[in-house]
Motif scaffolding. Sequence first.
Motif, PDB file in Angstrom:
ATOM      1  N   UNK A  60      -7.548  10.966  -1.022  1.00 28.27           N
ATOM      2  CA  UNK A  60      -7.389  10.961  -2.468  1.00 28.27           C
ATOM      3  C   UNK A  60      -6.075  10.410  -2.964  1.00 28.27           C
ATOM      4  N   UNK A  61      -5.404   9.559  -2.163  1.00 27.27           N
ATOM      5  CA  UNK A  61      -4.116   8.982  -2.568  1.00 27.27           C
ATOM      6  C   UNK A  61      -4.252   7.524  -2.992  1.00 27.27           C
ATOM      7  N   UNK A  62      -5.470   7.059  -3.256  1.00 30.29           N
ATOM      8  CA  UNK A  62      -5.737   5.698  -3.751  1.00 30.29           C
ATOM      9  C   UNK A  62      -5.315   4.632  -2.761  1.00 30.29           C
ATOM     10  N   UNK A  63      -5.423   4.914  -1.474  1.00 29.66           N
ATOM     11  CA  UNK A  63      -5.035   3.928  -0.461  1.00 29.66           C
ATOM     12  C   UNK A  63      -5.940   2.697  -0.533  1.00 29.66           C
ATOM     13  N   UNK A  64      -7.249   2.903  -0.634  1.00 27.93           N
ATOM     14  CA  UNK A  64      -8.160   1.762  -0.680  1.00 27.93           C
ATOM     15  C   UNK A  64      -8.022   0.992  -1.994  1.00 27.93           C
ATOM     16  N   UNK A  65      -7.730   1.671  -3.083  1.00 27.99           N
ATOM     17  CA  UNK A  65      -7.527   0.989  -4.364  1.00 27.99           C
ATOM     18  C   UNK A  65      -6.339   0.045  -4.299  1.00 27.99           C
ATOM     19  N   UNK A  66      -5.258   0.504  -3.695  1.00 24.92           N
ATOM     20  CA  UNK A  66      -4.070  -0.340  -3.549  1.00 24.92           C
ATOM     21  C   UNK A  66      -4.357  -1.523  -2.636  1.00 24.92           C
ATOM     22  N   UNK A  67      -5.090  -1.280  -1.555  1.00 20.44           N
ATOM     23  CA  UNK A  67      -5.392  -2.367  -0.626  1.00 20.44           C
ATOM     24  C   UNK A  67      -6.232  -3.450  -1.300  1.00 20.44           C
ATOM     25  N   UNK A  76       3.265  -4.086  11.565  1.00 20.83           N
ATOM     26  CA  UNK A  76       4.569  -4.528  11.101  1.00 20.83           C
ATOM     27  C   UNK A  76       5.296  -3.485  10.294  1.00 20.83           C
ATOM     28  N   UNK A  77       4.655  -2.988   9.233  1.00 23.76           N
ATOM     29  CA  UNK A  77       5.271  -2.032   8.335  1.00 23.76           C
ATOM     30  C   UNK A  77       4.392  -0.790   8.227  1.00 23.76           C
ATOM     31  N   UNK A  78       5.045   0.325   7.949  1.00 21.42           N
ATOM     32  CA  UNK A  78       4.305   1.568   7.744  1.00 21.42           C
ATOM     33  C   UNK A  78       4.862   2.280   6.513  1.00 21.42           C
ATOM     34  N   UNK A  79       3.950   2.780   5.687  1.00 26.46           N
ATOM     35  CA  UNK A  79       4.339   3.527   4.494  1.00 26.46           C
ATOM     36  C   UNK A  79       3.650   4.878   4.557  1.00 26.46           C
ATOM     37  N   UNK A 125      -1.509   0.232 -11.092  1.00 26.12           N
ATOM     38  CA  UNK A 125      -1.401   1.455 -10.295  1.00 26.12           C
ATOM     39  C   UNK A 125      -0.164   2.236 -10.732  1.00 26.12           C
ATOM     40  N   UNK A 126      -0.326   3.523 -10.947  1.00 20.20           N
ATOM     41  CA  UNK A 126       0.780   4.381 -11.366  1.00 20.20           C
ATOM     42  C   UNK A 126       1.592   4.799 -10.147  1.00 20.20           C
ATOM     43  N   UNK A 127       2.929   4.697 -10.260  1.00 21.68           N
ATOM     44  CA  UNK A 127       3.853   5.118  -9.193  1.00 21.68           C
ATOM     45  C   UNK A 127       3.540   4.349  -7.904  1.00 21.68           C
ATOM     46  N   UNK A 128       3.706   4.985  -6.715  1.00 21.67           N
ATOM     47  CA  UNK A 128       3.495   4.352  -5.408  1.00 21.67           C
ATOM     48  C   UNK A 128       4.290   3.059  -5.294  1.00 21.67           C
ATOM     49  N   UNK A 129       5.538   3.066  -5.795  1.00 26.60           N
ATOM     50  CA  UNK A 129       6.340   1.838  -5.828  1.00 26.60           C
ATOM     51  C   UNK A 129       6.645   1.319  -4.430  1.00 26.60           C
ATOM     52  N   UNK A 130       6.939   2.211  -3.476  1.00 28.63           N
ATOM     53  CA  UNK A 130       7.251   1.771  -2.122  1.00 28.63           C
ATOM     54  C   UNK A 130       6.060   1.067  -1.489  1.00 28.63           C
ATOM     55  N   UNK A 131       4.891   1.638  -1.661  1.00 22.23           N
ATOM     56  CA  UNK A 131       3.702   1.027  -1.071  1.00 22.23           C
ATOM     57  C   UNK A 131       3.390  -0.308  -1.730  1.00 22.23           C
ATOM     58  N   UNK A 132       3.510  -0.396  -3.041  1.00 19.79           N
ATOM     59  CA  UNK A 132       3.253  -1.662  -3.728  1.00 19.79           C
ATOM     60  C   UNK A 132       4.220  -2.746  -3.249  1.00 19.79           C
ATOM     61  N   UNK A 133       5.482  -2.378  -3.013  1.00 20.72           N
ATOM     62  CA  UNK A 133       6.450  -3.349  -2.509  1.00 20.72           C
ATOM     63  C   UNK A 133       6.077  -3.811  -1.115  1.00 20.72           C
TER      64      UNK A 133
END
Length: 333
Positions: free
Chosen positions: A39-46, A162-165, A10-18
């Motif tokens: 269109x922010x690739x939320x489901x792809x990251x999940x 717990x956490x929110x991004x 995944x490109x960028x989105x470092x905070x969410x990946x962490x």
Amino acid sequence: MQPHFPLAAVVAADDLKLALCLAAIDPAIGGVLIEGPRGMAKSTLARGVADLLDGGRFVTLPLGASEERIVGTLDLDAALGEGRARFSPGILANADGGVLYVDEVNLLPDHLVDLLLDVAASGVNHVERDGLSHSHPARFVLIGTMNPEEGELRPQLLDRFGLKVELGGTPAPAERAEIVRRRLAFDADPQAFLGHWQAERDALRQRCAQARQRLPGIPLDDAALQAIAERCYAAGVDGLRADLVWLRGARAHAAWRGAERIEKEDIDALEPFALAHRRRHAPPPPAQPHAPQAPAANQPEQGTQNEGQWGELPPRAVPAGAARELPRWPKKP
């Protein structure tokens, strides 16, 4: 099983990946809420989080799912055919050991969101219904997504995550081009794409596995708790869930770094995730005592026997000869 786009690619989105990696290290943190436009690739990251877990299972909660389908219910075939009560597992049982993904969680009924968060925090699903009493493990990483344009979650439910991004902003042109390039390569030949990123996938999975092994040995020490409590107080946070989540997340971050104890950088790293949906306002400063004022000249002090009625003017001396006779009414003719 259909392959998932790897989290490492995944490109960028470092905070969410962490944040997602920390939830994979310690699911007791209570899940991750991802807020952002379409269109922010939320489901792809999940979906990429499933690769970081031993089970590797990814379960999606349908938007129209009933409570019985989620928690499980009585097996009617066994009850009618065999005359005995038997539990029929639901979505929570299927998600045990993997990822439970809830898209547009803000559109779910509040009582279902509350139920999901309860089980995500405890790791156990307890069912009492239709004369059936059953408990089973349901330890999963809860990932919810929402688009604020389609409605908000109540503050009581927001706090339970717990956490929110928060995903915002538009990627730079170079990042946009790279995102599209990798997506096209994955869609054209998933196996070749996964093979190209295999080394990075293995390294990320191994790092999370080592952090999970290291996690129990990292103490939840008083110094870290005191620092977190002071920051929560300064942010005007209601309740104490933020303190606990922040402390657990800082410990997971220390394990992620390979450290043996929680340091300031671990606390700093979790602050935006723990306070994004809990920060209210800074508490007002304590009131300063006012010094008593001296009474004005010719003004009697309050509480004395000379205290007059409201609006009464203080007496003053009249110079001799200054008094004059008041006018009299004319006599009748």
